[in-house]
Design an enzyme around this catalytic site. Sequence first.
Site, PDB file in Angstrom:
ATOM      1  N   HIS A 154      36.260  44.918  47.942  1.00 44.11           N
ATOM      2  CA  HIS A 154      35.758  46.308  47.867  1.00 44.11           C
ATOM      3  C   HIS A 154      34.007  46.075  48.050  1.00 44.11           C
ATOM      4  O   HIS A 154      33.810  44.930  48.013  1.00 44.11           O
ATOM      5  CB  HIS A 154      35.819  46.821  46.381  1.00 44.11           C
ATOM      6  N   LYS A 158      30.885  47.414  43.071  1.00 41.75           N
ATOM      7  CA  LYS A 158      32.353  47.830  42.232  1.00 41.75           C
ATOM      8  C   LYS A 158      32.005  46.946  40.754  1.00 41.75           C
ATOM      9  O   LYS A 158      31.896  45.633  41.233  1.00 41.75           O
ATOM     10  CB  LYS A 158      33.527  47.483  42.798  1.00 41.75           C
TER      11      LYS A 158
END
Length: 266
Positions: A154, A158
């Site tokens: 990600h 995040k």
Amino acid sequence: MKIGIVGCSGRMGRMLMTAVSAHPRAHLSGGTERPGSDALGADLGVLIGQPAMGLAVTDDPAALFAASDVVIDFTAPAASVIHAGLAVEHGAALVLGTTGLDAGQQAEIERAALETVVVQAPNFSVGVTLLMALTERVATTLDTDYDIEVVEMHHRHKVDAPSGTALGLGKAAAKGRGVVLDDVARYAREGQTGARPAGEIGFATLRGGDVVGDHSVIFAADGERIELTHKASNRSVFAGGAVRAAIWTAEKKPGLYTMHDVLGLI
Ligand code: NAD
């Protein structure tokens, strides 16, 4: 269907407002942000690059829940627990995408779902929902000669790891094997780990750049390897799925539902 968005100026919040305003059966009932947010007072339309809607961002979630049939929440775990309580109090449904909830916070969500409709998914994309079903199916067929590893990547912003989706994939694999994930999971590895035990379900987390969300489930045996992979390239897939779930909540009985229910996979 009157749909409200909490956390409306976040990465997902903006996508959700765009998806709601484009949906023929949905009407945007308002948006909130955390107290102190720079977005407070901004017009919801302007926030998503559209003409002004005459609705301003507020920090009053109770008023939003009172004005909505369903509220979509992609915020933060502590906020989502408060929102679940407001959903019960005001008889609104809740579509919950926030990840990283601890066991106590998850229990609060489940308590709320006894009294109102809650659709919770670590990933609202249709593709990942299918990936979960496929993962369970493959894990049902293959024995522990096949080592299961879940790999995710990600964007650098995040804050939780492994991703809620990776954990969901791990749970699907564990379910297929007839075991409990927490009994077999290896959430990270470092140093002298020793050889890999049979039956373990391992996780590896990558972070960087603007990656929206990549997930692979690898089944590795001697002589062959199966890899199931999903790559999201645009957050609109999560927003579209969440709005589909919000519309689906109409006239459902209280309970905790998932994207599998919304898509009719179970
Ligand atoms: P973000 O930080 O861009 O947005 C979160 C927003 O929530 C921010 O604007 C923040 O100010 C707001 N917020 C925090 N507390 C609040 C409160 N008490 N009241 C109102 N607003 C509040 O993050 P993001 O990338 O949009 O992700 C948000 C969450 O959604 C994360 O947990 C992420 O993992 C999850 N997520 C889930 C899916 C899925 O499909 N389930 C997909 C993408 C992201």
